[in-house]
Design a protein around this motif. Sequence first.
Motif, PDB file in Angstrom:
ATOM      1  N   LYS A  20      67.191 -38.325  41.733  1.00  7.51           N
ATOM      2  CA  LYS A  20      66.745 -39.717  41.763  1.00  7.51           C
ATOM      3  C   LYS A  20      65.553 -39.952  40.840  1.00  7.51           C
ATOM      4  CE  LYS A  20      68.212 -40.962  46.395  1.00  7.51           C
ATOM      5  NZ  LYS A  20      67.788 -41.178  47.776  1.00  7.51           N
ATOM      6  N   GLU A  21      64.562 -39.056  40.882  1.00 13.11           N
ATOM      7  CA  GLU A  21      63.287 -39.287  40.200  1.00 13.11           C
ATOM      8  C   GLU A  21      63.066 -38.419  38.970  1.00 13.11           C
ATOM      9  OE1 GLU A  21      60.172 -38.676  43.059  1.00 13.11           O
ATOM     10  OE2 GLU A  21      61.337 -39.646  44.646  1.00 13.11           O
ATOM     11  N   GLY A  22      63.903 -37.399  38.776  1.00 16.83           N
ATOM     12  CA  GLY A  22      63.654 -36.402  37.737  1.00 16.83           C
ATOM     13  C   GLY A  22      63.922 -36.872  36.319  1.00 16.83           C
ATOM     14  N   ASN A  23      63.427 -36.102  35.376  1.00 18.49           N
ATOM     15  CA  ASN A  23      63.651 -36.320  33.946  1.00 18.49           C
ATOM     16  C   ASN A  23      64.674 -35.302  33.450  1.00 18.49           C
ATOM     17  OD1 ASN A  23      61.637 -38.325  33.832  1.00 18.49           O
ATOM     18  ND2 ASN A  23      60.090 -36.731  33.736  1.00 18.49           N
ATOM     19  N   SER A  24      65.202 -35.552  32.256  1.00 22.88           N
ATOM     20  CA  SER A  24      66.274 -34.714  31.746  1.00 22.88           C
ATOM     21  C   SER A  24      65.995 -34.252  30.322  1.00 22.88           C
ATOM     22  CB  SER A  24      67.572 -35.529  31.790  1.00 22.88           C
ATOM     23  OG  SER A  24      68.614 -34.844  31.177  1.00 22.88           O
ATOM     24  N   LEU A  25      66.425 -33.031  30.017  1.00 28.93           N
ATOM     25  CA  LEU A  25      66.381 -32.468  28.666  1.00 28.93           C
ATOM     26  C   LEU A  25      67.728 -31.826  28.384  1.00 28.93           C
ATOM     27  CD1 LEU A  25      62.995 -30.544  28.747  1.00 28.93           C
ATOM     28  CD2 LEU A  25      63.463 -32.596  27.466  1.00 28.93           C
ATOM     29  N   LYS A  26      68.128 -31.819  27.090  1.00 25.79           N
ATOM     30  CA  LYS A  26      69.405 -31.209  26.747  1.00 25.79           C
ATOM     31  C   LYS A  26      69.256 -30.253  25.580  1.00 25.79           C
ATOM     32  CE  LYS A  26      72.368 -35.022  28.090  1.00 25.79           C
ATOM     33  NZ  LYS A  26      73.225 -36.092  27.615  1.00 25.79           N
ATOM     34  N   ALA A  27      69.959 -29.138  25.673  1.00 22.77           N
ATOM     35  CA  ALA A  27      70.180 -28.208  24.565  1.00 22.77           C
ATOM     36  C   ALA A  27      71.634 -27.784  24.752  1.00 22.77           C
ATOM     37  CB  ALA A  27      69.233 -27.027  24.627  1.00 22.77           C
ATOM     38  N   TYR A  28      72.542 -28.553  24.158  1.00 24.89           N
ATOM     39  CA  TYR A  28      73.967 -28.379  24.421  1.00 24.89           C
ATOM     40  C   TYR A  28      74.355 -26.914  24.346  1.00 24.89           C
ATOM     41  CZ  TYR A  28      78.937 -29.224  24.469  1.00 24.89           C
ATOM     42  OH  TYR A  28      80.261 -29.218  24.818  1.00 24.89           O
ATOM     43  N   PRO A  29      75.075 -26.414  25.332  1.00 22.26           N
ATOM     44  CA  PRO A  29      75.772 -27.041  26.441  1.00 22.26           C
ATOM     45  C   PRO A  29      74.971 -27.092  27.746  1.00 22.26           C
ATOM     46  CG  PRO A  29      76.423 -24.768  26.356  1.00 22.26           C
ATOM     47  CD  PRO A  29      75.423 -24.980  25.248  1.00 22.26           C
ATOM     48  N   LEU A  30      73.664 -26.982  27.697  1.00 18.99           N
ATOM     49  CA  LEU A  30      72.851 -26.972  28.914  1.00 18.99           C
ATOM     50  C   LEU A  30      72.046 -28.264  29.035  1.00 18.99           C
ATOM     51  CD1 LEU A  30      71.430 -23.345  28.666  1.00 18.99           C
ATOM     52  CD2 LEU A  30      73.422 -24.110  29.949  1.00 18.99           C
ATOM     53  N   ARG A  31      71.896 -28.713  30.275  1.00 21.85           N
ATOM     54  CA  ARG A  31      71.026 -29.850  30.564  1.00 21.85           C
ATOM     55  C   ARG A  31      70.112 -29.457  31.718  1.00 21.85           C
ATOM     56  NH1 ARG A  31      73.443 -35.004  33.338  1.00 21.85           N
ATOM     57  NH2 ARG A  31      73.324 -33.572  35.075  1.00 21.85           N
ATOM     58  N   MET A  32      68.843 -29.790  31.588  1.00 17.36           N
ATOM     59  CA  MET A  32      67.880 -29.480  32.640  1.00 17.36           C
ATOM     60  C   MET A  32      67.325 -30.772  33.225  1.00 17.36           C
ATOM     61  SD  MET A  32      64.098 -27.753  32.384  1.00 17.36           S
ATOM     62  CE  MET A  32      64.529 -26.059  32.232  1.00 17.36           C
TER      63      MET A  32
END
Length: 130
Positions: free
Chosen positions: A22-34
């Motif tokens: 609900k509140e988190g932020n996201s980062l991507k380094a394909y094929p991973l998402r954090m």
Amino acid sequence: MKFTLGKQERLKSRKLIERLYKEGNSLKAYPLRMMYLQTEHTSNFPAQVGVSVPKRNFKKAPDRNRLKRLMRETYRLQKGIVYDQLEMPHIFMISYLGKEKWSYEDLYVKMEKLLTLFIEETKTIKNDEI
């Protein structure tokens, strides 16, 4: 620092996971998402982590389990990148976005990229608050 990934370091709390999405932020380094969130948790470690692989992309459980095992292993070996830099406790959920299986070596490189991206992101947020 021990290169283990024990029970205390794993994200298991349903309430924390719901809050993370609900509140988190996201980062991507394909094929991973954090997905990440700075919050207090029950562990003494600076971070708790969970991994997920969607059933939509990998129908067979052994395929999903193998990818999760590889992701946990690459995180376990590189968690020092995060642990040395974090001052506040965080929770993470690392998801696999790809539709094809990646090799261990490729995932290792992508996990390293994802963790360094996270550290850079937290440093910029911290500098913005000052």
